[in-house]
Scaffold this active site. Structure first.
Site, PDB file in Angstrom:
ATOM      1  N   ARG A  37      42.958  34.663  42.224  1.00  0.00           N
ATOM      2  CA  ARG A  37      43.526  34.224  43.389  1.00  0.00           C
ATOM      3  C   ARG A  37      45.225  33.984  43.357  1.00  0.00           C
ATOM      4  O   ARG A  37      46.024  34.569  44.229  1.00  0.00           O
ATOM      5  CB  ARG A  37      43.129  32.641  43.612  1.00  0.00           C
ATOM      6  CG  ARG A  37      41.838  32.571  44.406  1.00  0.00           C
ATOM      7  CD  ARG A  37      41.382  31.071  44.063  1.00  0.00           C
ATOM      8  NE  ARG A  37      41.299  30.671  42.826  1.00  0.00           N
ATOM      9  CZ  ARG A  37      40.315  30.988  42.269  1.00  0.00           C
ATOM     10  NH1 ARG A  37      39.116  31.419  42.478  1.00  0.00           N
ATOM     11  NH2 ARG A  37      40.264  30.133  41.036  1.00  0.00           N
ATOM     12  N   PRO A  76      44.240  32.178  30.568  1.00  0.00           N
ATOM     13  CA  PRO A  76      43.947  33.089  29.294  1.00  0.00           C
ATOM     14  C   PRO A  76      45.166  33.114  28.865  1.00  0.00           C
ATOM     15  O   PRO A  76      46.396  33.543  29.314  1.00  0.00           O
ATOM     16  CB  PRO A  76      43.511  34.130  29.897  1.00  0.00           C
ATOM     17  CG  PRO A  76      43.416  34.258  31.541  1.00  0.00           C
ATOM     18  CD  PRO A  76      43.728  32.731  31.824  1.00  0.00           C
ATOM     19  N   GLU A  77      45.539  33.091  27.418  1.00  0.00           N
ATOM     20  CA  GLU A  77      46.762  33.437  26.556  1.00  0.00           C
ATOM     21  C   GLU A  77      46.568  34.618  25.781  1.00  0.00           C
ATOM     22  O   GLU A  77      45.424  35.338  25.853  1.00  0.00           O
ATOM     23  CB  GLU A  77      46.797  32.285  25.727  1.00  0.00           C
ATOM     24  CG  GLU A  77      46.964  30.742  26.644  1.00  0.00           C
ATOM     25  CD  GLU A  77      47.058  29.571  25.699  1.00  0.00           C
ATOM     26  OE1 GLU A  77      47.800  29.674  24.694  1.00  0.00           O
ATOM     27  OE2 GLU A  77      46.819  28.494  26.344  1.00  0.00           O
TER      28      GLU A  77
END
Ligand SMILES: [Zn+2]
Length: 271
Positions: free
Chosen positions: A110, A2-3
């Site tokens: 993670r 995600p940006e």
């Protein structure tokens, strides 16, 4: 990963649901995702109210009523869901924060993390982040100046979080396409007019990403139709050999500092 547009979309939707809401409980199934024991995390958070949610680059900061902040980075594969047990996606949840109105699920953490930090600790952690692309002080010339001492490929520095924060692989390729600049162009070769076009393209592409709800693959709530609207909208990113939507030339894939980059060899001229 995600940006800025994905995290901004989360920030807005989180604000609608949890700004001013009280935490009634937590559940941690992977202690590595947090910076305390599951027990300490629960006693620190239960009863606290989230005042507001802030985005800094690709980070989200949950501001709590005791002055502490929960600092979230989703890294690769992380995502958020708000709702109840029946609605939530069938994925492994690492952390759950329960509110009266529903639960916030942190999924796929993670490499990502959710750390409870003091103001000082949070500021120290984020101190090296470059300015936000929407920072008013980041004019075209201030933007160009951030790259002044760099000599490598433009894309490599564009996704460097110390230079400007929030831009990653996908939107970097998209803004370089919009500006007509190849991702492997060496920074010293860029002229003032190139920086102006890139600065403008940065805003245009990020605004469009936000308006379309970013490219996350899973909705944030049941019935959320905004998230993921930018999927299938990319002009070049992850479209190797497919025709350019402007000129029909097949999109080229190259490797830059061991990351993929995509461009149209016709719309993006070599300097
Ligand atoms: Zn083209």
């Amino acid at each position: 990963m995600p940006e800025l547009p994905e995290m901004e979309t989360y920030r807005k939707m989180l604000t609608d649901r949890i700004a001013g809401a009280r935490i009634v409980g937590t559940e941690v199934t992977r202690e590595k995702s947090i910076n305390l024991s599951a027990e300490a995390f629960d006693s620190e958070l239960t009863g606290r109210t989230v005042w507001f949610v802030e985005r800094r680059g690709k980070y989200l900061l949950f501001h709590l009523d005791n002055g502490k902040r929960l600092v979230l980075h989703l890294m690769l594969g992380g995502l958020l869901f708000f709702g109840n047990e029946e609605e939530r996606p069938d994925r492994t949840v690492q952390v759950t924060i329960q509110f009266e109105e529903g639960s916030l699920y942190f999924i796929g953490l993670r490499l990502g993390f959710l750390h409870l930090l003091s103001v000082k600790e949070a500021d120290a952690k984020l101190s090296e982040l470059g300015p936000d692309p929407f920072d008013k002080r980041l004019t075209a010339s201030a933007f160009a100046a951030r790259f002044k001492k760099k000599r490598g490929a433009i894309k490599t520095s564009l996704i460097d979080q110390h230079v400007v924060s929030g831009i990653g692989n996908c939107y970097a390729d998209e803004m370089l396409f919009a500006a007509g600049i190849r991702p492997d162009t060496k920074i010293p070769l860029l002229a003032e007019s190139d920086w102006e076009r890139l600065h403008e393209a940065m805003h245009k592409v990020l605004v469009e990403g936000i308006e379309r709800g970013g490219y996350m693959e899973l909705p944030f709530t049941a019935g959320d139709t905004l998230t993921g609207g930018y999927n299938d909208h990319c002009a070049v990113y992850d479209r190797p050999n497919e025709p350019c939507r402007v000129c029909g030339t097949p999109i080229v894939q190259i490797e830059l500092s061991s990351r993929k980059a995509f461009y149209c060899p016709s719309c993006q001229k070599e300097i």
